[in-house]
Design a protein around this motif. Sequence first.
Motif, PDB file in Angstrom:
ATOM      1  N   GLU A   1       0.804  -1.216   0.000  1.00  0.00           N
ATOM      2  CA  GLU A   1       0.000   0.000   0.000  1.00  0.00           C
ATOM      3  C   GLU A   1       0.838   1.267   0.000  1.00  0.00           C
ATOM      4  N   TYR A   2       2.125   1.092   0.299  1.00  0.00           N
ATOM      5  CA  TYR A   2       2.986   2.262   0.396  1.00  0.00           C
ATOM      6  C   TYR A   2       4.061   2.222  -0.681  1.00  0.00           C
ATOM      7  N   PRO A   3       4.632   3.398  -0.972  1.00  0.00           N
ATOM      8  CA  PRO A   3       5.773   3.377  -1.887  1.00  0.00           C
ATOM      9  C   PRO A   3       6.895   2.555  -1.273  1.00  0.00           C
ATOM     10  N   PHE A   4       7.666   1.919  -2.118  1.00  0.00           N
ATOM     11  CA  PHE A   4       8.761   1.104  -1.615  1.00  0.00           C
ATOM     12  C   PHE A   4      10.052   1.896  -1.692  1.00  0.00           C
ATOM     13  N   TRP A   5      10.749   1.961  -0.565  1.00  0.00           N
ATOM     14  CA  TRP A   5      12.013   2.705  -0.531  1.00  0.00           C
ATOM     15  C   TRP A   5      13.141   1.788  -1.006  1.00  0.00           C
ATOM     16  N   ASP A   6      13.791   2.206  -2.053  1.00  0.00           N
ATOM     17  CA  ASP A   6      14.846   1.397  -2.649  1.00  0.00           C
ATOM     18  C   ASP A   6      16.183   1.727  -1.985  1.00  0.00           C
ATOM     19  N   VAL A   7      16.652   0.835  -1.128  1.00  0.00           N
ATOM     20  CA  VAL A   7      17.962   1.012  -0.487  1.00  0.00           C
ATOM     21  C   VAL A   7      18.971   0.159  -1.245  1.00  0.00           C
ATOM     22  N   PRO A   8      19.882   0.763  -2.000  1.00  0.00           N
ATOM     23  CA  PRO A   8      20.768  -0.030  -2.828  1.00  0.00           C
ATOM     24  C   PRO A   8      21.744  -0.885  -2.001  1.00  0.00           C
ATOM     25  N   LEU A   9      22.106  -2.023  -2.553  1.00  0.00           N
ATOM     26  CA  LEU A   9      23.108  -2.942  -1.998  1.00  0.00           C
ATOM     27  C   LEU A   9      22.766  -3.525  -0.626  1.00  0.00           C
ATOM     28  N   LEU A  10      22.545  -2.654   0.333  1.00  0.00           N
ATOM     29  CA  LEU A  10      22.304  -3.111   1.689  1.00  0.00           C
ATOM     30  C   LEU A  10      20.909  -3.726   1.833  1.00  0.00           C
ATOM     31  N   GLY A  11      19.936  -3.048   1.267  1.00  0.00           N
ATOM     32  CA  GLY A  11      18.551  -3.461   1.459  1.00  0.00           C
ATOM     33  C   GLY A  11      18.020  -2.904   2.762  1.00  0.00           C
ATOM     34  N   GLY A  12      16.737  -2.643   2.800  1.00  0.00           N
ATOM     35  CA  GLY A  12      16.143  -2.035   3.984  1.00  0.00           C
ATOM     36  C   GLY A  12      16.256  -2.917   5.221  1.00  0.00           C
ATOM     37  N   GLY A  13      16.076  -4.214   5.029  1.00  0.00           N
ATOM     38  CA  GLY A  13      16.102  -5.123   6.170  1.00  0.00           C
ATOM     39  C   GLY A  13      17.432  -5.058   6.901  1.00  0.00           C
ATOM     40  N   MET A  14      18.491  -5.011   6.122  1.00  0.00           N
ATOM     41  CA  MET A  14      19.834  -4.946   6.694  1.00  0.00           C
ATOM     42  C   MET A  14      20.022  -3.636   7.459  1.00  0.00           C
ATOM     43  N   LEU A  15      19.462  -2.573   6.898  1.00  0.00           N
ATOM     44  CA  LEU A  15      19.566  -1.262   7.549  1.00  0.00           C
ATOM     45  C   LEU A  15      18.899  -1.312   8.929  1.00  0.00           C
ATOM     46  N   ILE A  16      17.723  -1.891   8.962  1.00  0.00           N
ATOM     47  CA  ILE A  16      17.044  -2.052  10.256  1.00  0.00           C
ATOM     48  C   ILE A  16      17.915  -2.900  11.170  1.00  0.00           C
ATOM     49  N   GLY A  17      18.430  -3.999  10.602  1.00  0.00           N
ATOM     50  CA  GLY A  17      19.233  -4.923  11.389  1.00  0.00           C
ATOM     51  C   GLY A  17      20.395  -4.230  12.081  1.00  0.00           C
ATOM     52  N   ILE A  18      21.114  -3.404  11.333  1.00  0.00           N
ATOM     53  CA  ILE A  18      22.288  -2.738  11.908  1.00  0.00           C
ATOM     54  C   ILE A  18      21.875  -1.868  13.096  1.00  0.00           C
ATOM     55  N   ILE A  19      20.845  -1.065  12.884  1.00  0.00           N
ATOM     56  CA  ILE A  19      20.408  -0.181  13.970  1.00  0.00           C
ATOM     57  C   ILE A  19      19.883  -1.014  15.137  1.00  0.00           C
ATOM     58  N   ALA A  20      19.101  -2.049  14.799  1.00  0.00           N
ATOM     59  CA  ALA A  20      18.444  -2.824  15.853  1.00  0.00           C
ATOM     60  C   ALA A  20      19.455  -3.584  16.704  1.00  0.00           C
ATOM     61  N   ILE A  21      20.465  -4.146  16.067  1.00  0.00           N
ATOM     62  CA  ILE A  21      21.431  -4.935  16.826  1.00  0.00           C
ATOM     63  C   ILE A  21      22.199  -4.038  17.799  1.00  0.00           C
ATOM     64  N   LEU A  22      22.614  -2.875  17.305  1.00  0.00           N
ATOM     65  CA  LEU A  22      23.310  -1.951  18.206  1.00  0.00           C
ATOM     66  C   LEU A  22      22.389  -1.537  19.353  1.00  0.00           C
ATOM     67  N   HIS A  23      21.134  -1.305  19.006  1.00  0.00           N
ATOM     68  CA  HIS A  23      20.204  -0.889  20.051  1.00  0.00           C
ATOM     69  C   HIS A  23      20.006  -1.987  21.095  1.00  0.00           C
ATOM     70  N   VAL A  24      19.780  -3.194  20.629  1.00  0.00           N
ATOM     71  CA  VAL A  24      19.542  -4.306  21.549  1.00  0.00           C
ATOM     72  C   VAL A  24      20.737  -4.480  22.484  1.00  0.00           C
ATOM     73  N   PHE A  25      21.906  -4.340  21.911  1.00  0.00           N
ATOM     74  CA  PHE A  25      23.125  -4.549  22.684  1.00  0.00           C
ATOM     75  C   PHE A  25      23.282  -3.482  23.775  1.00  0.00           C
ATOM     76  N   VAL A  26      22.779  -2.302  23.520  1.00  0.00           N
ATOM     77  CA  VAL A  26      22.893  -1.237  24.519  1.00  0.00           C
ATOM     78  C   VAL A  26      21.684  -1.218  25.449  1.00  0.00           C
ATOM     79  N   ALA A  27      20.497  -1.452  24.894  1.00  0.00           N
ATOM     80  CA  ALA A  27      19.285  -1.324  25.700  1.00  0.00           C
ATOM     81  C   ALA A  27      19.235  -2.373  26.812  1.00  0.00           C
TER      82      ALA A  27
END
Lengths: 363, 435
Positions: free
Chosen positions: B2-28
């Motif tokens: 239903e929404y526009p798809f954001w094209d994140v080259p090479l990394l992909g959106g999932g990976m982008l979330i993953g990077i932020i999320a892993i750092l967050h989990v490790f600190v939180a």
Amino acid sequence: MPVVIPPPDPAGLPAPAWLLQILLVFTFILHILAMNLLVGGTTIMAIGLRKGKHSPFHAELAKRLSRALPVVMSFTITLGIAPLLFVQVLYGQAFYTASILMAWPWLSVVALVLLAYYGLYLVQFRPDWLGRWVTPIAWMSALFILLVGLLYTHNATLKLTPEKWAPMYDASPAGLHLNWSEPTLIPRYLHFMVAAFAVAGLGIALLGLLARKRGDSWGDEAVRYGAKWFIGATLVQLGVGLWFLFSLPSNFLQSFIGGNTVNTVVLWAGVLAAVLGLLLVNRSLPGAVLLTVVAITLMSVTRHSLRQMYLQPHIDVNTIPVNPQWGVFIIFAVLLVIGLATVGWMVWQFYQAGEPKQAAASQ
Amino acid sequence: MEYPFWDVPLLGGGMLIGIIAILHVFVAHFAIGSGLFLVLSEIRARRTGDEALLGYLKRHSTFFILVALVFGAISGVGIWWAIGLVHPSATSALIHIFVWAWAIEWVFFIVELLAAFIYYYGWNRLDPRTHIRVGWIYLAGAWLSLFMINGILTFMLTPGKWVETRSIVDAFFNPSMLPSLVVRTAVAVALAGLYALITASAEADESLRERVVKYASKWVLVGMTVIPIGGIWYISRIPDQAREISMGGAPVVTLFAAASVVFSAFVFLATLAGPFLFPRRFHVTFAFVIVALGLVTTGVTEWVREAVRKPYIIYDYMYSNAVRTEDVQNVWERGVLASAKWSLLDEQDKQDLLRMGEKVFRFHCQSCHTVNGFNGIKFAVKGWKKDFIDMQLQNLDQLKGYMPPFLGTEEERKALTEWLYSLNNPVEVQQAASR
Ligand code: HEM
């Protein structure tokens, strides 16, 4: 090109739209008050660090601000989370779409806030270690914070103009758009930022008032200096506000100058409150503070009415089905009261205990 | 969809979330565990009149504020930013289903934050009893925030009875909620000890350093012992298919699941052999090595936790590519591009199979695949003939259990096949076009 609007979430609203709108506007006001102190405070601190080389007053001001600002930053963020939640509940269709179009700049907000925050802590904890880098670091934080505000206005204005979305997305799905073509962008942004200096001025004057009560002579000058910022910024605001108003599409402008009674009264009552605050600031500071809070409240309501008008042809929150979850809402309300009471108790303990018995843990 | 798809080259959106999320989990989790660490240690120090330990705790709490309150809080906001950009429909679902749960979480977060500041600035200001009380309040706020988030996160993998009842109580108290809470609490305890190893090993006073290093290492060992117990319970509660994916069904996921176990064991053994047995010889470099191992463990574990949810983003409710299970029939009848309004399909697309295929890919596949980067589709289809691609597409969910069904029309499938083929065979495609 067609106007494409994502459908509302099939789960519906978890409470009537009016309640969610009140919560949105109310928490937005809290966010914006903290944001004002942060934007104005950080910039004035950066100025104070420079002037402080020759003026003990400014050196002291910068020092006191540096101690308060990390906490103010934390409040700005935390109080931003609540409207972020409600804006997604009510206007997710617009919020996600606009954010995706400007995805990278939007994501950079997180990095900018993080860096600005660490900058503030550096200035507070390690001024000696920073040496002559203190002022540049403070400016870095100030500029990043000002930039975050600008990105917010890009996002907020893009949310309001669904006609732009499809052509933008068709041009590129890479999430690198901004909303520079928006005629209200700059006046709207300046409107927020100029207000920030007025409110931060009041904040400094209040700090001065508290100091004066403790018999600290620094307070007298702080009250005067803060009031000067407040008066100067508010005078500028009269011009900027009008610029913003007249940059609006003419049908919206009309509604604020007589076309719609409620809109007109709310807006101009807000202006009146600000002007009265201006006249009162040198006589009664608490009075000016109160009037300014009233002005900000009325302006925030105006901002919300404007959003409703912009989105009306495409998105009307009053037509989204409601599936109320009253049980959980009541739990939330009760916990909010308990939470605020707990916070109140802690803050009271803290103030009652008075100044640190030894050097602060941070030194 | 239903929404526009954001094209994140090479990394992909999932990976982008993953990077932020892993750092967050490790600190939180560190932020939460440290509440317990600080309070219990302070009580101990005050009771025994241990001024040296008290001094350490004050220094440790500066580190705590700078890491937990700043990075922890902002990376948490960062996850929210990222998921909204990458998975707007799923984010919207989580927001709408759990509005008041989020609001409650926010209340706990405010209490947590204020308590942390007052605890920190109150070291020399509050009397010891009040100070310790504020510490307990911090711990309560922090752990209750975890309690809330945990219910929402586990819902995504095990929505349980909610699928039928649509009741928030069923959604929140879902089958894997409790075991996950146990695991996360144990992780918090372990991470509190892990970070304390860093600050402890930087202490100048040798006897204090030795004492605190030993003490902190016990926190790691206790936490790391409870994690697998909770973990087994957790695994028993997740859907069969999710378990299978992690145990052979999908080789990469299985590999990561194994890595998670191996790295956890490394953390445990390194802590045992280092700071626990030889606290005197412990060095800050070693502390960072253990922390790095901990980060890797967190990373692979979180990655597996996300991966086993495939093909869903919210189990039994929404596929990873934002198709709701209840909409499958509908999409299948109308086709992907007609369903995804943001594909902005125009006449030019309809006449050009490659353009059309690329759009089908974007709206139906790209939420998990990039073109030529992480999980790149170009490499996945390398050497495949058109017939073979077509056959795969027709049986996507049967051949690969972790992928959603392909819902495109015949024409869309043909277009996607052409486009996929062209990725590795551009020349031939050009020739074909000129013929
Ligand atoms: C720290 C620097 C920040 C600054 C300077 C800032 C400034 C602003 C400004 C100027 C606006 C109004 C935009 C407009 O209407 O044109 C705004 C709105 C908003 N801010 Fe912030 N903000 C900051 C951080 C945050 C954070 C971290 C969050 C979320 C956690 C947040 C949440 C919001 C929300 C949700 C709105 C819009 C509410 C609505 O549309 O009704 N802000 N902010």
